[in-house]
Design a protein around this motif. Structure first.
Motif, PDB file in Angstrom:
ATOM      1  N   ILE A  43       0.865  -1.181   0.000  1.00  0.00           N
ATOM      2  CA  ILE A  43       0.000   0.000   0.000  1.00  0.00           C
ATOM      3  C   ILE A  43       0.903   1.234   0.000  1.00  0.00           C
ATOM      4  O   ILE A  43       2.027   1.194   0.508  1.00  0.00           O
ATOM      5  N   PRO A  44       0.432   2.336  -0.578  1.00  0.00           N
ATOM      6  CA  PRO A  44       1.210   3.581  -0.502  1.00  0.00           C
ATOM      7  C   PRO A  44       1.052   4.198   0.890  1.00  0.00           C
ATOM      8  O   PRO A  44       0.162   3.814   1.661  1.00  0.00           O
ATOM      9  N   ASP A  45       1.901   5.136   1.205  1.00  0.00           N
ATOM     10  CA  ASP A  45       1.837   5.816   2.501  1.00  0.00           C
ATOM     11  C   ASP A  45       0.461   6.440   2.676  1.00  0.00           C
ATOM     12  O   ASP A  45       0.086   7.360   1.933  1.00  0.00           O
ATOM     13  N   PRO A  46      -0.325   5.968   3.646  1.00  0.00           N
ATOM     14  CA  PRO A  46      -1.695   6.499   3.785  1.00  0.00           C
ATOM     15  C   PRO A  46      -1.754   7.931   4.290  1.00  0.00           C
ATOM     16  O   PRO A  46      -2.836   8.525   4.305  1.00  0.00           O
ATOM     17  N   PHE A  47      -0.629   8.492   4.676  1.00  0.00           N
ATOM     18  CA  PHE A  47      -0.592   9.876   5.135  1.00  0.00           C
ATOM     19  C   PHE A  47      -0.488  10.872   3.979  1.00  0.00           C
ATOM     20  O   PHE A  47      -0.601  12.079   4.189  1.00  0.00           O
ATOM     21  N   VAL A  48      -0.259  10.395   2.795  1.00  0.00           N
ATOM     22  CA  VAL A  48       0.015  11.263   1.646  1.00  0.00           C
ATOM     23  C   VAL A  48      -1.185  11.279   0.700  1.00  0.00           C
ATOM     24  O   VAL A  48      -1.825  10.245   0.458  1.00  0.00           O
TER      25      VAL A  48
END
Length: 879
Positions: A43-48
């Motif tokens: 998964i990609p960084d969920p903060f971005v």
């Protein structure tokens, strides 16, 4: 022979999704599945950007963790072997060598499992397989609510599934945080082998005298020991010197080959020259170390050893009837303490990433900001020991909520049993920290009583009857938890809820005369002008706030697409979780400032506005601290100090620990000596609804602030001695920078630990004579001690949008690598350096008035002339 060995099971772990047979390496334990998935690129960084949406599937899955370890040799395990799980998030089934050894359903509970009969033989050389299966907390929560229709699972902020689950409530999302329902072994896992073990230590003490420098303390100690030991040897150290010792015989017995526990209780010992622990600014943070050793029959072998740091302090919550209702403030070591500080949420959505230094940095930031208290909010976690140790070291008082927030929780027997274990363990873990001064049952759960008309009769004192109502959680807050606090931490203060005022004060119906309040009629509720905060206080304001954008560098970190870097973009809207924030933020900005829609200008205005709101609140409510016997307000805690991800919120410091200007506004208002000036506020937003139909009612005159000028000046002091000072008032034209009347000077005797009024409702007259000035001006107050400037404050006409800030003549002069001096030819509102991660500035978000000494700002972590800056009416340039 080794008597007690500890093996950390932190490495060698793997994890996988239940529907995928491929195992991936886990970086280490503690671990949370989202961080591992990001590391592997699943998964990609969920903060971005909008990546949070790409991680929603994670919470619906079942996840497996596993590792192997060798069986301790006979030399290392002459006794008992335990597996210790400090925290499993949340529905976890643990197997060792294929056999189930533990089922867990509470994230906040530590588990210790004897595994002697499950281990492979050390002689075989076969390693042991440890596997943990984590089920979806969301699915389990939904299943439970469906299985128990007799309970109304009311929850605010999130979906109903969080109500029955003992897991960090903010994982379901909040109005400042993402929905990231993670799981995993979020705390350490270890293997322990021992002959004896010291299981629990409780230090009881009574301060019999409080004197300057030292006091008399009566001490007794209680310990629980597992295993054989002839005696306990207990020493109390101060600065590595033994100041007191205890010794006791064992009461060991055996049961089925496994040694059972025994309890040691000392007599009372007196420490005549004890050094006390004080909150920051009131005295030293004296800390003692208590060391326990379980000694074998031979008189010399140490079978077990434990140590804890403690501090001696006397704490009272003063709730006395007075002219304003009933007081609510803390008295420490017989000294009244104004509790100015912040509310704390977990510093990350994935707390396993936080280390001890990060916690220390946060508490240092609180201390540097002149704050005295931090409130740990009930929707997060019981923080790790490093957090409280830093508070102990730096003198920060801790208000500790139990982990309940904004919901109607169930009370079936299994749930109450789990909550009992959770509370008992955490009280025991934290009770010896001198910084922890109050335990609180929940956050805002009583709000539901009023909003949903739930059963609540304050006069009914029968706990069993509460269980039969549609608000059974009262049993938890008013019976179960206070009983556990009394039992496990004798003499500690307990408060049923925040807010709470004898059963009648909630965030919906604020009663300013009793208890603590959450003042949300600014931003939420009535959305009153923040300039009215001074009249909206209470006996203790434990929540209030105003939103602001973080600095631009932080914005750019979570908005990677340049085309999305504008106010109101999809990405910015997505990262601001507050319901209706667009209307609220724009309303407050539009009432006060000339709006600009580019991101740098918009960011700056939100920050100046938030800082203004903090200044109005802290300096005015601190004024209500008054003096001994007349404490109208005992403390102020802003919502909120920090963020759990990069976002737009009410925080005064962002996720990357970059401070917003509001942080500095609080720091100035909370200085040991702080001068304050406020003029009468004229609310230009008020327009009577029937003004079109009545001749005697018209729109509010926007020029009234020019003709009806009165102001107050006062000095707040947390110092414990009388101080002689000089207050100087100047009246400076905003248009020309010239003084519009002669300055005023007042010699003032500043009373200790009090607020001292200098001028009250002082009527302004131009030139010192009759008539009012027709020119906008700023009132500048400065406080001087022995010819040295201690602090200053400025009062502006409202609203700021009516003022012209052209041609300010601002100069930012570099003095050396880390220092700048700032001057202005005309008054400047909201001068802000655009801070960034790793850079510290000594002050920010301040006003400038010509004729004063240059403003000196020190900058650490960067070159002094490399930060961009701006002020109201000026878009900002690099210096």
């Amino acid at each position: 022979m080794a008597t007690h060995t500890v093996q950390s099971l932190s490495t060698g772990w793997e994890f996988r999704r239940s529907t995928n047979s491929t195992w991936l390496s886990a970086a280490q334990v503690p671990s949370e599945v989202h961080t591992e998935l990001v590391r592997h690129g699943v998964i990609p960084d969920p903060f971005v950007d909008l990546n949070e949406l790409k991680a929603t599937w994670v919470s619906e899955e079942t996840w497996h963790y596993r590792t192997t370890f060798a069986t301790p040799t006979a030399e290392g395990c002459a006794g008992v072997t335990d597996l210790v799980f400090e925290g499993l998030d949340t529905f976890a089934s643990v197997k060792l060598n294929g056999q189930t050894i533990l089922q867990s359903d509470n994230m906040f509970v530590e588990h210790r499992v004897n595994v002697d009969k499950f281990l492979n033989s050390a002689a075989s050389g076969t390693e042991n397989m440890l596997e943990i299966v984590f089920e979806s907390a969301r699915r389990r929560g939904l299943e439970f609510t469906e299985a128990h229709p007799e309970h109304d699972f009311i929850v605010h902020q999130t979906e109903v599934s969080r109500g029955p689950v003992r897991k960090s409530q903010y994982h379901w999302g909040w109005d400042w945080g993402p929905i990231l329902l993670t799981c995993g072994p979020w705390k350490p896992v270890r293997l322990e082998t021992y002959v004896s073990r010291i299981e629990d230590i409780r230090v009881d003490y009574n301060i019999t005298a409080v004197e300057e420098g030292k006091s008399a303390v009566e001490i007794s100690l209680h310990a629980q020991v597992l295993g054989p030991a002839a005696r306990l040897q207990i020493d109390l150290f101060l600065n590595e010197q033994i100041v007191c010792s205890f010794e006791g015989e064992s009461g060991m017995s055996e049961n089925g080959g496994i040694v059972s526990g025994w309890t040691y209780e000392s007599g009372i010992s007196s420490l005549e020259d004890a050094q006390l622990w004080w909150p920051r600014g009131y005295g030293p943070q004296s800390l003692y170390n208590i060391q326990l050793r379980a000694i074998a029959d031979d008189g010399s072998t140490v079978l077990a050893e434990e140590s804890q740091t403690i501090g001696f302090r006397k704490v009272e919550l003063v709730q006395e009837k007075d002219i304003s209702g009933q007081s609510f403030y803390f008295r420490v070591n017989d000294v009244d303490v104004f509790s100015g500080g912040s509310c704390w949420i977990p510093a990350d959505s994935f707390v396993s990433r936080l280390d001890s230094q990060r916690y220390r940095d946060w508490i240092e930031l609180i201390s540097e900001g002149n704050q005295t208290m931090v409130r740990i909010w009930g929707g997060g976690i019981y923080e790790p020991g490093a957090f409280y140790a830093a508070c102990d070291d730096l003198g920060i008082l801790v208000w500790q909520d139990f982990m309940f927030a904004c919901a109607s929780y169930p009370t079936h027997p299994e749930y109450l049993s789990s909550v009992t274990t959770e509370a008992r363990q955490n009280i025991r873990r934290l009770r010896n920290h001198p910084s922890v001064v109050i335990w609180c049952g929940n956050n805002e759960d009583y709000q539901l009583v009023e909003r949903y008309d739930l059963d609540y009769i304050f006069e009914d004192k029968d706990p069993q009857s509460w269980l039969k109502t549609n608000f059974p959680a009262r049993y938890i807050y008013e019976h179960l938890l206070p009983g556990l606090v009394r039992e496990e931490s004798r003499g500690s203060i307990y408060h049923p809820s925040s807010p709470w005022g004898n059963g009648k004060s909630t965030t919906l119906k604020v009663d300013p005369t009793v208890g603590d309040i959450h003042q949300w009629n600014v931003w939420h509720g009535d959305m009153k002008p923040y300039q009215k905060l001074p009249e909206m206080g209470g006996r203790f304001v434990s929540e209030f706030g105003m939103e602001a954008y973080p600095h631009l560098e932080t914005m750019h970190k979570f908005i990677t697409e340049p085309a999305e870097r504008y106010p109101g973009s999809a990405t910015i809207d997505f990262h601001n979780k507050a319901v209706g924030y667009e209307r609220r933020l724009l309303t407050y900005l539009g009432e006060n400032f000339r709006l600009k829609q580019d991101l740098p200008s918009f960011t700056h205005l939100t920050q100046v506005m938030q800082a203004d709101a903090m200044s109005w609140a802290y300096k005015s409510w601190r004024r209500h601290w008054g003096s001994a016997g007349a404490r109208r307000c005992g403390g102020v805690l802003v919502w909120q100090l920090n963020d759990c991800w990069p976002t737009i919120s009410w925080s005064i410091v962002d996720y990357f620990m970059v401070k917003k200007p509001a942080y500095y506004a609080i720091k100035r208002a909370m200085a040991p000596l702080a001068v304050a000036v406020t003029r009468k506020f004229h609310d230009c937003t008020t327009r009577p609804a029937d003004s079109l139909w009545r001749r005697d009612t018209g729109h509010v005159d926007p020029t009234k602030a020019l003709s009806d000028i009165s102001f107050d000046v006062w000095v707040s002091s947390s110092r414990l001695e009388v101080v002689q000072g000089l207050v100087v008032l100047r009246f400076v034209s905003i248009k020309t920078g010239q003084e519009v009347r002669e300055k005023l000077e007042r010699e003032v005797e500043i009373y200790p630990n009090s607020c001292t009024d200098v001028l009250a409702d002082f009527k302004y007259e131009a030139g010192g004579g009759a008539g009012a000035s027709k020119e906008h001006f700023v009132i500048h107050a400065s406080l001087w001690l022995d010819g040295a400037l201690v602090g200053s404050d400025a009062s502006w006409p409202d609203p700021i949008k009516y003022l012209d800030f052209a041609d300010r003549g601002v100069q930012v002069k570099r003095v050396d690598q880390s220092t700048v001096e700032i001057t202005a030819e005309k008054p400047v509102k909201g001068f802000v350096f655009s801070e960034r991660q790793g850079v510290k500035v000594s002050d920010n978000g301040f006003d400038l008035v010509p004729g004063e000494k240059p403003k000196v700002v020190r900058i650490e972590g960067g070159v002094a002339d490399q930060l961009s800056w701006g002020f109201v009416g000026y878009d900002g340039k690099s210096s």
